[in-house]
Write a protein that holds these residues in place. Structure first.
Motif, short mmCIF file in Angstrom:
data_model
loop_
_atom_site.label_atom_id
_atom_site.label_comp_id
_atom_site.label_asym_id
_atom_site.label_seq_id
_atom_site.Cartn_x
_atom_site.Cartn_y
_atom_site.Cartn_z
N ALA A 100 38.20 17.52 39.77
CA ALA A 100 36.79 17.16 40.14
C ALA A 100 36.96 16.22 41.21
N PRO A 101 35.92 16.18 42.23
CA PRO A 101 35.98 15.24 43.45
C PRO A 101 35.78 13.78 42.99
N THR A 102 35.32 13.39 41.90
CA THR A 102 35.13 12.00 41.33
C THR A 102 36.41 11.57 40.59
N PHE A 103 37.48 12.60 40.15
CA PHE A 103 38.34 11.92 39.48
C PHE A 103 39.46 11.15 40.20
N VAL A 104 39.70 10.17 39.34
CA VAL A 104 40.87 9.30 40.11
C VAL A 104 41.84 9.02 38.65
N TRP A 105 43.09 8.59 39.08
CA TRP A 105 44.03 8.49 37.87
C TRP A 105 44.02 6.92 37.44
N ALA A 106 42.71 7.03 36.65
CA ALA A 106 42.56 5.61 35.92
C ALA A 106 41.36 5.98 34.86
N PHE A 107 41.13 5.11 33.89
CA PHE A 107 40.11 5.48 33.11
C PHE A 107 38.71 4.96 33.69
N THR A 108 37.92 5.85 33.97
CA THR A 108 36.55 5.55 34.41
C THR A 108 35.51 6.20 33.77
N TRP A 109 34.27 5.66 33.95
CA TRP A 109 33.12 6.30 33.16
C TRP A 109 33.05 8.03 33.56
N LYS A 110 33.06 7.91 34.94
CA LYS A 110 32.95 9.55 35.34
C LYS A 110 34.24 10.36 34.58
N ASN A 111 35.38 9.81 34.80
CA ASN A 111 36.27 10.74 34.06
C ASN A 111 36.13 11.10 32.46
N ALA A 112 35.58 9.91 31.83
CA ALA A 112 35.16 10.12 30.43
C ALA A 112 34.14 11.26 30.19
N LEU A 113 33.21 11.20 31.13
CA LEU A 113 31.97 12.11 31.12
C LEU A 113 32.54 13.59 31.19
N GLU A 114 33.57 13.77 32.06
CA GLU A 114 34.01 15.08 32.31
C GLU A 114 34.63 15.58 30.97
N LEU A 115 34.85 14.91 30.09
CA LEU A 115 35.44 15.54 28.68
C LEU A 115 34.46 16.08 27.87
N LEU A 116 33.14 15.71 28.11
CA LEU A 116 31.99 16.39 27.30
C LEU A 116 31.81 17.65 27.56
N PRO A 117 31.71 18.31 28.71
CA PRO A 117 31.82 19.84 28.88
C PRO A 117 33.00 20.51 28.16
N ILE A 118 34.30 20.01 28.00
CA ILE A 118 35.38 20.60 27.29
C ILE A 118 34.98 20.39 25.80
N LEU A 119 34.41 19.61 25.20
CA LEU A 119 34.05 19.58 23.86
C LEU A 119 32.76 20.47 23.76
#
Length: 186
Positions: A100-119
């Motif tokens: 994802a364009p907003t992914f960074v190798w750290a815990f961020t709100w946007k990274n956590a948000l991208e886990l919702l579609p997987i669930l």
């Protein structure tokens, strides 16, 4: 212009989401689910949200197509096929997550948000694979709850689709509830 076409696709997904749980037969729900996932995929891609959600909507259109064919032919879904789709959901979900364009190798709100579609995709896989319409509507309720949160945060028009799916799932669960007489309840 692509953004507006994408949001139009989100509106089309909304219309289909309203209809999905209201169909009485599972094969009808599957057919509408295929179209819904295609419109949601187009919505995410055209508004620039090419992350896990876009990849999962693609798999979310393929699995119901395969299951619809099996349902119409009266064949059971083999365990290997369920395992394959689970791996596709997880694999493409995390591929979309990490690319994802907003992914960074750290815990961020946007990274956590991208886990919702997987669930949500895992619940969609369960929805597609169950035969019983009543149980399928329970999965639709969970799917719509998770995707409503995700789409509201990313600003996708498919939020309305998910909110409508949540409401119509509840209506359909009431409408097609299984009547339990006192003799059956014992």
């Amino acid at each position: 212009m692509a953004y507006y076409i994408g949001q139009f696709c989100g509106i089309m997904a909304t219309v289909l989401c309203v209809l999905t749980p209201l169909f009485k037969r599972k094969w009808q729900m599957l057919a509408v689910n295929i179209a819904t996932n295609i419109f949601m995929l187009l919505n995410f891609v055209l508004i620039g949200e090419v992350g896990s959600a876009a990849f999962l909507c693609f798999v979310g259109a393929v699995q119901p197509l395969v299951t619809l064919i099996r349902t119409l032919h009266g064949t059971e879904t083999p365990k290997w096929e369920l395992s394959l789709f689970f791996c596709l959901y997880m694999g493409l979900g995390f591929f979309g997550y990490f690319t994802a364009p907003t992914f960074v190798w750290a815990f961020t709100w946007k990274n956590a948000l991208e886990l919702l579609p997987i669930l949500g995709a895992v619940l969609n896989m369960a929805f597609v694979s169950v035969r019983d319409e009543h149980r399928a509507r329970w999965f639709l309720l969970g799917i719509s709850s998770i995707w409503s949160i995700y789409t509201a945060i990313v600003g996708a028009a498919t939020f309305f689709a998910e909110a409508a799916l949540l409401i119509t799932s509840l209506v359909a669960m009431f409408r097609y509830r299984k009547d339990v007489t006192p003799a059956e309840n014992q």
